[in-house]
Structures are given as structure tokens and as C-alpha cells.
Design a protein around this motif. Sequence first.
Motif, PDB file in Angstrom:
ATOM      1  N   GLY A 201       0.881  -1.266   0.147  1.00 19.50           N
ATOM      2  CA  GLY A 201       0.080   0.058  -0.031  1.00 19.50           C
ATOM      3  C   GLY A 201       0.838   1.198  -0.210  1.00 19.50           C
ATOM      4  N   MET A 202       2.059   1.350  -0.149  1.00 18.92           N
ATOM      5  CA  MET A 202       3.102   2.554  -0.410  1.00 18.92           C
ATOM      6  C   MET A 202       3.391   2.623  -1.601  1.00 18.92           C
ATOM      7  N   PRO A 203       3.660   4.121  -1.952  1.00 19.71           N
ATOM      8  CA  PRO A 203       4.233   4.362  -3.195  1.00 19.71           C
ATOM      9  C   PRO A 203       5.764   4.093  -3.227  1.00 19.71           C
ATOM     10  N   VAL A 204       6.245   3.683  -4.503  1.00 19.75           N
ATOM     11  CA  VAL A 204       7.572   3.095  -4.609  1.00 19.75           C
ATOM     12  C   VAL A 204       8.290   3.659  -5.421  1.00 19.75           C
ATOM     13  N   VAL A 205       9.525   4.336  -5.000  1.00 18.51           N
ATOM     14  CA  VAL A 205      10.554   4.980  -5.848  1.00 18.51           C
ATOM     15  C   VAL A 205      11.339   3.860  -6.516  1.00 18.51           C
ATOM     16  N   GLY A 206      11.224   3.543  -7.941  1.00 16.89           N
ATOM     17  CA  GLY A 206      12.154   2.698  -8.562  1.00 16.89           C
ATOM     18  C   GLY A 206      13.142   3.052  -9.147  1.00 16.89           C
ATOM     19  N   LEU A 207      14.336   2.428  -8.819  1.00 12.77           N
ATOM     20  CA  LEU A 207      15.558   2.724  -9.322  1.00 12.77           C
ATOM     21  C   LEU A 207      16.019   1.819 -10.628  1.00 12.77           C
ATOM     22  N   THR A 208      16.532   2.352 -11.635  1.00 16.10           N
ATOM     23  CA  THR A 208      16.805   1.753 -12.817  1.00 16.10           C
ATOM     24  C   THR A 208      18.461   1.333 -12.871  1.00 16.10           C
ATOM     25  N   THR A 209      18.588   0.851 -11.592  1.00 16.50           N
ATOM     26  CA  THR A 209      19.985   0.618 -11.476  1.00 16.50           C
ATOM     27  C   THR A 209      20.738  -0.569 -12.537  1.00 16.50           C
ATOM     28  N   ARG A 210      19.836  -1.457 -12.745  1.00 19.84           N
ATOM     29  CA  ARG A 210      20.185  -2.519 -13.761  1.00 19.84           C
ATOM     30  C   ARG A 210      19.074  -3.140 -14.461  1.00 19.84           C
ATOM     31  N   ASN A 211      17.878  -3.246 -13.861  1.00 24.31           N
ATOM     32  CA  ASN A 211      16.485  -3.741 -14.517  1.00 24.31           C
ATOM     33  C   ASN A 211      15.862  -2.897 -15.289  1.00 24.31           C
ATOM     34  N   ILE A 223       7.287   6.569  -9.111  1.00 19.73           N
ATOM     35  CA  ILE A 223       8.124   7.250  -9.977  1.00 19.73           C
ATOM     36  C   ILE A 223       9.304   6.303 -10.517  1.00 19.73           C
ATOM     37  N   LEU A 224      10.012   6.583 -11.439  1.00 18.85           N
ATOM     38  CA  LEU A 224      11.437   5.720 -11.851  1.00 18.85           C
ATOM     39  C   LEU A 224      12.636   6.695 -11.990  1.00 18.85           C
ATOM     40  N   ILE A 225      13.561   6.472 -11.025  1.00 23.32           N
ATOM     41  CA  ILE A 225      14.795   7.362 -11.313  1.00 23.32           C
ATOM     42  C   ILE A 225      15.889   6.467 -11.506  1.00 23.32           C
ATOM     43  N   LYS A 226      16.978   7.408 -12.185  1.00 23.03           N
ATOM     44  CA  LYS A 226      18.259   6.672 -12.560  1.00 23.03           C
ATOM     45  C   LYS A 226      19.137   6.469 -11.149  1.00 23.03           C
ATOM     46  N   ASP A 227      19.171   7.266 -10.452  1.00 21.86           N
ATOM     47  CA  ASP A 227      19.886   7.371  -9.097  1.00 21.86           C
ATOM     48  C   ASP A 227      19.440   8.507  -8.144  1.00 21.86           C
ATOM     49  N   TYR A 228      19.911   8.567  -7.003  1.00 27.75           N
ATOM     50  CA  TYR A 228      19.713   9.613  -5.885  1.00 27.75           C
ATOM     51  C   TYR A 228      19.903  10.867  -6.150  1.00 27.75           C
TER      52      TYR A 228
END
Length: 259
Positions: A201-211, A223-228
Motif C-alpha cells: 500500500g505504499m508508493p515506491v521509488v523505483g531505481l533503474t540501477t540494472r533492471n 516514479i522511476l529514477i536513475k539514481d539518487y
Amino acid sequence: MTVSPGENSGDSPSSLSRLAPLKAVLLDIDGTLCDSDPLHYYAFREMLLEIGFNGGVPITEDFFVENIAGKHNEDIASILFPEDHQRGVKFVEDKEAMFRRLAKEQLTPVNGLYKLKKWIEDRGLKRAAVTNAPRPNAELMISLLGLSDFFDCLILGSDCERAKPFPDPYLKALELLNVSKDHTFVCEDSVSGIKAGVAAGMPVVGLTTRNPEHLLMEAKPAILIKDYEDPKLWAALEELRQKGRSSNSCILKHIMAIK
């Protein structure tokens, strides 16, 4: 109510602002705190090659992403050795030992990690590490990154009835921190991890580290981010801060009116 992986009981938010006032942040470890997937991939590829897996053809990164990344070791053992689970469990344990040897020399933080760490500390937010990794791996990575004193608690998939992609580890984190899902967000880099956070039930900040981005989007991150260092993250956090300030102002005005 039983929640299935990927099932979200609430609306999928497009931003983090609905969480104001923010109380906690929950972070995965592999691929979220550190760029560890290349080390996992190398260890799996080399050890599977040694035993002639896949006819002696090395596994590809696509195979790793689809069948291994983000999954719990019990599930990986079943995927790789469907006819001999115990052999799979022993293989994965040996692979983790190899990973730890590699990590001691090669582990690196995700870009901008310490900037986010300071942001969290400056606001006095509660924080937990939530991972499908085995305890020796999790504790080693946290230590190598200098975060041993940062987290309030560490939740392992193996500590729960069900690991990610089920919500159980994240629900346990909320319980241990004594915070609401309505004031907490998650940082994740894998499909199974994003599904677990969304299902809790939480919003997730997704990182495109490798996937791959298209696979991560299917899991419905906020949202999707590259890194912090990604401007999208800091724009969302600033929006959240402004929303929290506005909410506090309204509360103060209401209190003064009562007086």
C-alpha cells in the motif's frame, strides 16, 4: 485480508506528496543501496558454468534479470534446480559466499545515496532496510556502505511468512517502526521488490540501477529514477516538503482558532 503480490489496495499515486507529513523511508539493499547486481551476476554465471548448467553455455544478463534478480534464494534454488531443491539450496549458499568475497573488494554505493541519507537524517525520519538477501549478505553490505548505525531495523524475507514479491516484509517493517503506510515510501530496484511495496500500500521509488525500465514500470512504481541524484526524485521530495509545511500551517491555524 490477504494481499497478493502486485495487488494494491489503494490508488497508485503519481507523486509522493500524499504522504505528508512523511514519517519513514523503507529501502531495499541490493541494487538500491549499492550496485551489487553485477557481482551477483558474475558469481552465478561463473559457478553455473563450472557445473555445466545450460549445456555449458553461460547465462545471459537477460536470464539473470528474469529468473534471479530480486528473488528470494529459496525461489532461485527451485528455478535453477527444479528436480533437486536441496542441491539448489547448497549451490545458492556457496554462491553467496563467493558474492561476499567479491563485495568486500568491489561493492560501490548507488550514486547520490549519501545525499539521500543526509536528507532522511536531517528530518529525523524512521528508516528500515528490507531485503530478500540472506542475513550475512545484508549485514555485510550495510557495513561496507557505512550504514550500520543508520537503520532502525533490518527485515529479511526469510524472517517473514512470505518474502518479496509478497508485501509481508514491508508490512513487518511498518509494524516494527510503528508507522503508517500513509506516511511512508519505499525505494526499490527490482520487479519483485516494487510489487512488494505496492502490495503493502505504499508508493515506491523505483531505481533503474540494472533492471529494464519497461519491466519495472509493469510493477507500477510511483516514479522511476536513475539514481539518487535524479532531479525527478528531488522535485518529488520538495513537493512533499511543501505539502507537509502547508498541512502543518493549517493545523496550527486550527489550534489557534480553538484557543
